[in-house]
Design a protein around this motif. Structure first.
Motif, mmCIF file in Angstrom:
data_model
loop_
_atom_site.group_PDB
_atom_site.id
_atom_site.type_symbol
_atom_site.label_atom_id
_atom_site.label_comp_id
_atom_site.label_asym_id
_atom_site.label_seq_id
_atom_site.Cartn_x
_atom_site.Cartn_y
_atom_site.Cartn_z
ATOM 1 N N LEU A 28 -5.556 0.514 -7.563
ATOM 2 C CA LEU A 28 -5.590 1.707 -8.414
ATOM 3 C C LEU A 28 -6.830 2.552 -8.126
ATOM 4 O O LEU A 28 -6.760 3.779 -8.078
ATOM 5 C CB LEU A 28 -5.535 1.309 -9.884
ATOM 6 C CG LEU A 28 -4.207 0.736 -10.372
ATOM 7 C CD1 LEU A 28 -4.341 0.214 -11.791
ATOM 8 C CD2 LEU A 28 -3.109 1.788 -10.280
ATOM 9 N N ASP A 29 -7.975 1.896 -7.921
ATOM 10 C CA ASP A 29 -9.204 2.612 -7.565
ATOM 11 C C ASP A 29 -9.032 3.358 -6.241
ATOM 12 O O ASP A 29 -9.459 4.498 -6.110
ATOM 13 C CB ASP A 29 -10.386 1.646 -7.435
ATOM 14 C CG ASP A 29 -11.002 1.283 -8.764
ATOM 15 O OD1 ASP A 29 -10.600 1.853 -9.795
ATOM 16 O OD2 ASP A 29 -11.896 0.409 -8.774
ATOM 17 N N VAL B 110 -0.539 9.638 -1.566
ATOM 18 C CA VAL B 110 -1.658 8.717 -1.362
ATOM 19 C C VAL B 110 -1.177 7.347 -0.897
ATOM 20 O O VAL B 110 -1.820 6.693 -0.096
ATOM 21 C CB VAL B 110 -2.457 8.587 -2.676
ATOM 22 C CG1 VAL B 110 -3.526 7.529 -2.563
ATOM 23 C CG2 VAL B 110 -3.062 9.911 -3.043
ATOM 24 N N ALA C 298 -6.724 10.175 -3.756
ATOM 25 C CA ALA C 298 -6.091 11.368 -4.348
ATOM 26 C C ALA C 298 -7.116 12.456 -4.584
ATOM 27 O O ALA C 298 -6.794 13.651 -4.526
ATOM 28 C CB ALA C 298 -5.389 11.005 -5.642
ATOM 29 N N GLY C 299 -8.361 12.068 -4.819
ATOM 30 C CA GLY C 299 -9.419 13.042 -5.072
ATOM 31 C C GLY C 299 -9.924 13.733 -3.813
ATOM 32 O O GLY C 299 -10.680 14.691 -3.884
ATOM 33 N N GLN C 300 -9.530 13.257 -2.655
ATOM 34 C CA GLN C 300 -10.006 13.845 -1.388
ATOM 35 C C GLN C 300 -9.074 14.921 -0.907
ATOM 36 O O GLN C 300 -7.923 14.913 -1.069
ATOM 37 C CB GLN C 300 -10.150 12.774 -0.318
ATOM 38 C CG GLN C 300 -11.253 11.813 -0.611
ATOM 39 C CD GLN C 300 -11.433 10.773 0.494
ATOM 40 O OE1 GLN C 300 -10.547 10.525 1.283
ATOM 41 N NE2 GLN C 300 -12.601 10.183 0.530
ATOM 42 N N MET D 272 -6.266 4.437 -4.880
ATOM 43 C CA MET D 272 -5.352 5.573 -5.057
ATOM 44 C C MET D 272 -6.066 6.743 -5.733
ATOM 45 O O MET D 272 -5.887 7.894 -5.345
ATOM 46 C CB MET D 272 -4.125 5.134 -5.844
ATOM 47 C CG MET D 272 -3.259 4.166 -5.054
ATOM 48 S SD MET D 272 -1.841 3.597 -5.946
ATOM 49 C CE MET D 272 -0.757 4.974 -5.691
ATOM 50 N N ARG D 273 -6.903 6.444 -6.730
ATOM 51 C CA ARG D 273 -7.671 7.510 -7.391
ATOM 52 C C ARG D 273 -8.634 8.156 -6.403
ATOM 53 O O ARG D 273 -8.781 9.373 -6.363
ATOM 54 C CB ARG D 273 -8.465 6.918 -8.565
ATOM 55 C CG ARG D 273 -7.772 7.073 -9.880
ATOM 56 C CD ARG D 273 -8.678 6.642 -11.018
ATOM 57 N NE ARG D 273 -7.977 5.594 -11.739
ATOM 58 C CZ ARG D 273 -8.343 4.340 -11.815
ATOM 59 N NH1 ARG D 273 -9.443 3.914 -11.253
ATOM 60 N NH2 ARG D 273 -7.623 3.457 -12.477
ATOM 61 N N ALA D 274 -9.326 7.325 -5.632
ATOM 62 C CA ALA D 274 -10.317 7.849 -4.690
ATOM 63 C C ALA D 274 -9.658 8.696 -3.609
ATOM 64 O O ALA D 274 -10.158 9.787 -3.272
ATOM 65 C CB ALA D 274 -11.096 6.705 -4.060
ATOM 66 N N GLN E 208 -14.994 -3.891 -9.577
ATOM 67 C CA GLN E 208 -13.998 -4.304 -10.555
ATOM 68 C C GLN E 208 -14.292 -5.735 -10.974
ATOM 69 O O GLN E 208 -14.754 -6.549 -10.176
ATOM 70 C CB GLN E 208 -12.578 -4.235 -9.985
ATOM 71 C CG GLN E 208 -12.027 -2.848 -9.864
ATOM 72 C CD GLN E 208 -11.812 -2.179 -11.205
ATOM 73 O OE1 GLN E 208 -11.731 -2.810 -12.253
ATOM 74 N NE2 GLN E 208 -11.729 -0.859 -11.180
ATOM 75 N N MET F 3 2.494 10.734 -5.873
ATOM 76 C CA MET F 3 1.500 9.755 -5.441
ATOM 77 C C MET F 3 2.105 8.705 -4.520
ATOM 78 O O MET F 3 1.462 8.226 -3.603
ATOM 79 C CB MET F 3 0.879 9.081 -6.666
ATOM 80 C CG MET F 3 -0.309 8.219 -6.332
ATOM 81 S SD MET F 3 -1.118 7.576 -7.781
ATOM 82 C CE MET F 3 -2.351 8.815 -8.052
#
Length: 160
Positions: A151-152, A30, A158-160, A154-156, A115, A24
């Motif tokens: 953090l949001d 990301v 990473a999901g792409q 990075m999650r978003a 958030q 990551m």
């Protein structure tokens, strides 16, 4: 024995290289895309502090062309806690909510999120101390929101 351990290590490395795993925080992960997110926040003290914290958290590279635009709407609510004998608050609770929208510059569907963070600070009798305590609470809330939004992101991403 040494030869067996070395053989296992080489085989493990070969297996991992073929699995498509990307760290990551690596150069190709990301984390590299975060530095190219342009941040827009409300034009007030809390918005400025949030933008500053987000740019630091993302490692904003102003020289590079942004890949994304992050727009935030920030609301805050201050609530008195505890009462003194003269019916004034002894502490305050500051709740800050940030609604954010991450939009790719090249077009595409935006990603939205929200958030919320809560912090408290002491109510002071002296006017300057009261202002300083409130600003410190806002600064802590902005730092916490920046961490949560990062953090949001990075999650978003990473999901792409």
């Amino acid at each position: 024995m040494r030869r067996a351990v070395a053989l296992i290590a080489v085989a493990g490395a070969a297996l991992l290289s073929g699995c498509g795993f990307t760290p990551m925080y690596g150069d190709m992960g990301v984390g590299a895309g975060l530095s190219r997110i342009a941040v827009a926040t409300p034009d007030n003290r809390l918005g400025y502090r949030l933008r500053e914290q987000l740019e630091d958290a993302f490692g904003w590279n102003g020289a590079a062309t942004p890949l994304y635009r992050l727009a935030t709407e920030v609301t805050q609510e201050r609530r008195p806690l505890g009462r003194r004998i003269d019916d004034t608050a002894s502490r305050y609770e500051l709740t800050v909510k940030a609604d954010w929208t991450l939009t790719p510059v090249s077009g595409g569907a935006p990603i939205k999120g929200s958030q919320t963070t809560t912090t408290t600070y002491a109510a002071a009798d002296q006017p300057y101390a009261a202002i300083a305590a409130q600003q410190d609470g806002e600064d802590r809330a902005a730092a916490d929101l920046a961490r949560l939004i990062r953090l949001d992101m990075m999650r978003a991403l990473a999901g792409q």
